[in-house]
Design an enzyme around this catalytic site. Structure first.
Site, PDB file in Angstrom:
ATOM      1  N   VAL A 174       0.807  -1.216   0.000  1.00 26.47           N
ATOM      2  CA  VAL A 174       0.000   0.000   0.000  1.00 26.47           C
ATOM      3  C   VAL A 174       0.846   1.275   0.000  1.00 26.47           C
ATOM      4  CG1 VAL A 174      -0.205   0.214   2.519  1.00 26.47           C
ATOM      5  CG2 VAL A 174      -2.041   1.092   1.055  1.00 26.47           C
ATOM      6  N   TYR A 175       2.124   1.187   0.374  1.00 27.07           N
ATOM      7  CA  TYR A 175       2.953   2.389   0.444  1.00 27.07           C
ATOM      8  C   TYR A 175       3.191   2.934  -0.968  1.00 27.07           C
ATOM      9  CZ  TYR A 175       4.002   0.776   5.217  1.00 27.07           C
ATOM     10  OH  TYR A 175       3.914   0.353   6.517  1.00 27.07           O
ATOM     11  N   SER A 176       2.635   4.109  -1.204  1.00 28.75           N
ATOM     12  CA  SER A 176       2.655   4.722  -2.538  1.00 28.75           C
ATOM     13  C   SER A 176       2.155   3.748  -3.595  1.00 28.75           C
ATOM     14  CB  SER A 176       4.052   5.251  -2.887  1.00 28.75           C
ATOM     15  OG  SER A 176       4.358   6.377  -2.095  1.00 28.75           O
ATOM     16  N   PHE A 177       1.247   2.860  -3.164  1.00 21.85           N
ATOM     17  CA  PHE A 177       0.582   1.906  -4.048  1.00 21.85           C
ATOM     18  C   PHE A 177       1.567   1.135  -4.924  1.00 21.85           C
ATOM     19  CE2 PHE A 177      -2.326   5.447  -3.154  1.00 21.85           C
ATOM     20  CZ  PHE A 177      -3.210   4.758  -2.336  1.00 21.85           C
ATOM     21  N   LYS A 220       3.785  -6.450   3.351  1.00 19.84           N
ATOM     22  CA  LYS A 220       2.478  -6.669   3.959  1.00 19.84           C
ATOM     23  C   LYS A 220       1.373  -6.750   2.901  1.00 19.84           C
ATOM     24  CE  LYS A 220       4.037  -3.473   7.551  1.00 19.84           C
ATOM     25  NZ  LYS A 220       4.869  -2.623   6.661  1.00 19.84           N
TER      26      LYS A 220
END
Length: 346
Positions: A58-61, A87
């Site tokens: 999810v971090y910066s997709f 994750k």
């Protein structure tokens, strides 16, 4: 650098882990680190003895994973020398994140877990993930479906160990029981919010990790930058500071009392407030590896120095006392009923 076993495994991880939530350009105001700066940050971390790197789809997709994978390749790093954690659970696309379609690209369904793992492997440019963590609870997915899917990944050799993040004590225990009963791969770690001004985990989660021999990995150990000293009662929202536009994790009034105590100890030791805050976490026996993040080299270098800050018992107690959480039921009943219970002589 010092190292600890990752819970019940024989894997050794550095007591500081480089978190890469800042890598990328499209995640609130947190993703600001481009690939060139990320390369320098990773190299500096490695030179200091850090072997543990944490990211998430999810971090910066996905961009954080892409940057980390590119950096590993550009530096010519040996895969077996790195411990890579990522994750699954949160949306890995902007559309799914904003509920604008792509409805199955989120959560803990078997479909999403399997597909998300394959996508992370591709972005990271690796053959396996050392620690694959479910990033939160999914109210739609059965716990059995999620655990079975994770076990499939372990058996396929795509994942070595599994862990969880942002789960409650009851759900973790249920997962451990079901995994043991079904001979599925068991969680070996919990990643959770823990800092001097965020100590909810001390009620149930930390004791659980100690009893079940789970590695404990604190995220946001400086509470979103609050424990750097730039935030004060007089200036609660400094200009261009991260928390000034995104107040996460939440804090209460006692947080400013903590800053005053941290500042006093930091001045006595001629170190930064952030180093003392991190040293307090490192002094906790239950803590395995503290996840630090940075969007500039000076931040990373300052945080790494915390490994050399030694706090006296008195200093730890001073810090403990300033934000001591209220004992909840049934813990206070446990304490009352078990006074002197461990004494062998009367």
């Amino acid at each position: 650098m010092k190292y600890k076993k990752l819970g019940k495994t024989a894997l050794k991880v550095s007591q500081l882990c480089l978190g890469t939530m800042t890598f990328g350009s499209n995640f609130r105001n947190i993703g600001t680190v481009n690939e060139e700066l990320a390369l320098d940050l990773v190299k500096n971390a490695l030179d200091s003895g850090i072997n543990f790197f944490d990211t998430a789809d999810v971090y910066s997709f996905g961009e954080s994973e892409i940057i980390l994978g590119n950096v590993i390749k550009r530096l010519g790093l040996k895969r077996h020398e790195l411990i890579i954690a990522t994750k699954v659970r949160s949306a890995s696309t902007q559309e799914a994140f904003e509920n604008k379609g792509d409805m199955n690209n989120i959560g803990l369904s078997r479909k999403h877990i399997i597909e998300a793992c394959d996508a992370s492997l591709k972005r990271l440019q690796v053959d396996y993930i050392d620690l694959y963590q479910v990033h939160g609870w999914d109210i739609l997915a059965s716990i059995e479906e999620a655990l079975d899917a994770l076990d499939m990944l372990v058996k396929a050799g795509k994942v070595l160990y599994t862990g969880c993040s942002n789960w409650s004590a009851r759900h973790i225990m249920k997962a451990l029981y079901l995994s043991k009963a079904n001979r599925w791969a068991e969680f070996v770690s919990l990643q959770a919010y823990y800092s001097l001004v965020g100590r909810d985990v001390e009620h149930e989660l930390l004791p659980l990790c100690e009893e079940e021999n789970l590695a404990f990995l604190p995220w946001s150990p400086l509470s979103g930058g609050f424990l750097t000293g730039k935030y004060t009662r007089e200036n609660p929202k400094p200009q261009n500071a991260r928390r000034s536009g995104f107040e996460f994790p939440p804090i209460d009034e006692r947080a400013y009392d903590a800053i005053e105590v941290l500042d006093k100890i930091a001045k006595q030791k001629s170190v930064s407030i952030a180093q003392v805050a991190l040293a307090w976490l490192l002094s906790k026996q239950e803590v395995t590896s503290v996840i630090i993040g940075a969007n500039k080299m000076s931040q990373l270098q300052d945080n790494i120095k915390s490994i050399h800050v030694e706090l006296s018992d008195e200093e730890v107690k001073m810090l403990d006392n300033v934000t001591q959480p209220k004992t909840l039921y049934p813990q206070w009943m446990y304490e009352m009923q078990n006074q002197n219970r461990d004494k062998l002589e009367y």
